[in-house]
Motif scaffolding. Structure first.
Motif, PDB file in Angstrom:
ATOM      1  N   GLY A  51      38.460  26.254  40.616  1.00 56.66           N
ATOM      2  CA  GLY A  51      37.437  25.474  41.295  1.00 56.66           C
ATOM      3  C   GLY A  51      36.557  26.367  42.134  1.00 56.66           C
ATOM      4  O   GLY A  51      37.014  27.370  42.680  1.00 56.66           O
ATOM      5  N   GLN A  52      35.281  26.023  42.224  1.00 55.97           N
ATOM      6  CA  GLN A  52      34.342  26.766  43.068  1.00 55.97           C
ATOM      7  C   GLN A  52      34.285  28.256  42.697  1.00 55.97           C
ATOM      8  O   GLN A  52      34.115  29.124  43.542  1.00 55.97           O
ATOM      9  N   LEU A  76      45.613  18.454  43.787  1.00 54.70           N
ATOM     10  CA  LEU A  76      44.672  17.521  43.172  1.00 54.70           C
ATOM     11  C   LEU A  76      44.046  18.002  41.866  1.00 54.70           C
ATOM     12  O   LEU A  76      42.823  18.080  41.730  1.00 54.70           O
ATOM     13  N   PRO A  77      44.850  18.327  40.869  1.00 54.04           N
ATOM     14  CA  PRO A  77      44.253  18.637  39.565  1.00 54.04           C
ATOM     15  C   PRO A  77      43.549  17.403  39.023  1.00 54.04           C
ATOM     16  O   PRO A  77      44.018  16.276  39.205  1.00 54.04           O
ATOM     17  N   ALA A  78      42.410  17.610  38.376  1.00 54.20           N
ATOM     18  CA  ALA A  78      41.631  16.482  37.865  1.00 54.20           C
ATOM     19  C   ALA A  78      42.158  16.054  36.503  1.00 54.20           C
ATOM     20  O   ALA A  78      42.068  16.829  35.544  1.00 54.20           O
ATOM     21  N   PRO A  79      42.710  14.845  36.385  1.00 51.01           N
ATOM     22  CA  PRO A  79      43.287  14.420  35.098  1.00 51.01           C
ATOM     23  C   PRO A  79      42.301  14.478  33.940  1.00 51.01           C
ATOM     24  O   PRO A  79      42.667  14.839  32.821  1.00 51.01           O
ATOM     25  N   ASP A  80      41.024  14.125  34.205  1.00 51.21           N
ATOM     26  CA  ASP A  80      40.050  14.105  33.124  1.00 51.21           C
ATOM     27  C   ASP A  80      39.494  15.484  32.813  1.00 51.21           C
ATOM     28  O   ASP A  80      38.675  15.649  31.907  1.00 51.21           O
ATOM     29  N   PHE A 100      40.868  20.027  45.430  1.00 56.29           N
ATOM     30  CA  PHE A 100      41.363  20.325  46.772  1.00 56.29           C
ATOM     31  C   PHE A 100      40.327  21.135  47.555  1.00 56.29           C
ATOM     32  O   PHE A 100      39.594  21.944  46.976  1.00 56.29           O
ATOM     33  N   ASP A 101      40.276  20.925  48.859  1.00 60.74           N
ATOM     34  CA  ASP A 101      39.406  21.718  49.723  1.00 60.74           C
ATOM     35  C   ASP A 101      40.039  23.094  49.913  1.00 60.74           C
ATOM     36  O   ASP A 101      41.014  23.247  50.635  1.00 60.74           O
ATOM     37  N   PHE A 102      39.464  24.117  49.265  1.00 64.42           N
ATOM     38  CA  PHE A 102      40.071  25.438  49.301  1.00 64.42           C
ATOM     39  C   PHE A 102      40.079  26.044  50.701  1.00 64.42           C
ATOM     40  O   PHE A 102      40.827  26.978  50.978  1.00 64.42           O
ATOM     41  N   ALA A 103      39.265  25.536  51.590  1.00 59.17           N
ATOM     42  CA  ALA A 103      39.252  26.044  52.972  1.00 59.17           C
ATOM     43  C   ALA A 103      40.473  25.566  53.751  1.00 59.17           C
ATOM     44  O   ALA A 103      40.762  26.091  54.831  1.00 59.17           O
ATOM     45  N   ALA A 104      41.216  24.582  53.213  1.00 58.95           N
ATOM     46  CA  ALA A 104      42.371  24.022  53.917  1.00 58.95           C
ATOM     47  C   ALA A 104      43.682  24.316  53.206  1.00 58.95           C
ATOM     48  O   ALA A 104      44.664  23.588  53.381  1.00 58.95           O
ATOM     49  N   LEU A 105      43.734  25.387  52.432  1.00 61.59           N
ATOM     50  CA  LEU A 105      44.951  25.721  51.685  1.00 61.59           C
ATOM     51  C   LEU A 105      46.081  26.130  52.628  1.00 61.59           C
ATOM     52  O   LEU A 105      45.830  26.748  53.668  1.00 61.59           O
ATOM     53  N   PRO A 106      47.331  25.819  52.256  1.00 64.94           N
ATOM     54  CA  PRO A 106      48.457  26.310  53.056  1.00 64.94           C
ATOM     55  C   PRO A 106      48.558  27.829  52.981  1.00 64.94           C
ATOM     56  O   PRO A 106      47.988  28.459  52.084  1.00 64.94           O
TER      57      PRO A 106
END
Length: 313
Positions: A51-52, A76-80, A100-106
């Motif tokens: 993503g991104q 949050l993988p996109a099913p479609d 998923f918001d990559f800025a908020a990754l664990p």
């Protein structure tokens, strides 16, 4: 003594370039519209998330881009937008765009741009190959959502290896853009050049897209002449490299220039010149007195350059 058609080194040169370590069995003859659902029902399945312009990696210095389905759920993988890559070590391998918001990754998961993952060796080589397969396919789907014949939005089929138009029933298949990249040599020197976007001191091989109805060899001759006004005689294939920027195949060749007088196309290239073998060795080793260098070791250009140095020709 007769030459055998398959006399060659034990390992093909293409084996050593970046993105070439893919061990996935693609099961191209067994893919169907249910293959993603079947893979997602397998508890051993692994999924690569993008993503991104980035890929997610978990772990330390050499991490993993293959998540278990349980670990991937929170990302949050996109099913479609989930595609099937194939089987590896008895595990189904999938890939998906992540919402998923990559800025908020664990802390245990990081996002890296594709080039950094490749140049810094952040995942094992076989995962680099899987990443190239995944990124190329996912990017193709993102860029080809609508039918080129009637404009209707298309539907993914065959686990991601086909898109079908529900209106005119046209079938659309993933594309690969072939690119010729050539190490141009004349006697005991080679021609390297740089574009305006290259890093400081970086010189590389010439390259250009292969056009419809054109052989690899003729593309090498045409691109070399267009960019340098140099005529080329013999052309020898050396190796190829998957290149997911966005979905290319780099086809590496050596090209024998018939002259050493050239004129750069300044609209394409910022600079270029002939280099001696000794100077190229210093560039490969990052010891050139002027700070000049060749591309990173995994790049097919670096392999073309090094093979010329080692050939002694």
């Amino acid at each position: 003594m007769p030459f055998h058609l398959f006399d060659a080194p034990d390992m093909e040169p293409s084996h050593f370039v970046g993105f070439a370590g893919n061990r996935i069995n693609r099961h191209s003859e067994k893919r169907n519209d249910d293959v993603v659902a079947t893979a997602l029902a397998n508890a051993n399945a692994r999924i690569l998330l993008t993503g991104q312009g980035q890929v997610l990696v978990m772990g330390g210095d050499t991490g993993s881009a293959l998540f278990s389905l349980q670990d991937a759920t929170a990302l949050l993988p996109a099913p479609d937008k989930t595609i099937y890559l194939g089987m590896q070590d008895d595990m189904p391998i999938l890939a998906s765009a992540s919402g998923f918001d990559f800025a908020a990754l664990p802390d245990s998961i990081r996002a890296f741009d594709y080039r950094s993952v490749y140049t810094q060796g952040l995942v094992p080589p076989d995962q680099l190959g899987a990443m190239a397969q995944a990124v190329s396919l996912l990017t193709w789907h993102e860029n080809h959502k609508f039918c080129g014949r009637c404009g209707t939005e298309t539907v993914m089929r065959d686990g991601g290896y086909r898109r079908t138009c529900p209106n005119c029933e046209a079938q659309h298949f993933p594309r690969t853009d072939p690119v010729a990249i050539m190490m141009v040599v004349h006697e005991d020197k080679c021609l390297l050049a740089r574009g305006a976007h290259f890093g400081p001191g970086m010189y590389s091989c010439l390259a250009g897209f292969i056009e419809p109805g054109e052989t690899i060899e003729n593309a090498v001759r045409r691109e070399t002449f267009e960019e340098t006004n140099l005529p080329v005689g013999r052309v020898l294939y050396h190796a190829s490299q998957p290149w997911p920027f966005p979905y290319s195949l780099m086809i590496g060749c050596h090209a024998e220039a018939l002259s050493d007088e050239f004129m750069l196309d300044k609209a394409e290239l910022e600079d270029g010149r002939w280099f001696s073998r000794e100077e190229v060795v210093a560039m490969l080793d990052r010891s050139h007195p002027d700070g000049l260098m060749t591309p990173p070791p995994g790049a097919i250009a670096a392999h073309l350059i090094r093979s010329w140095v080692q050939s002694g020709v």
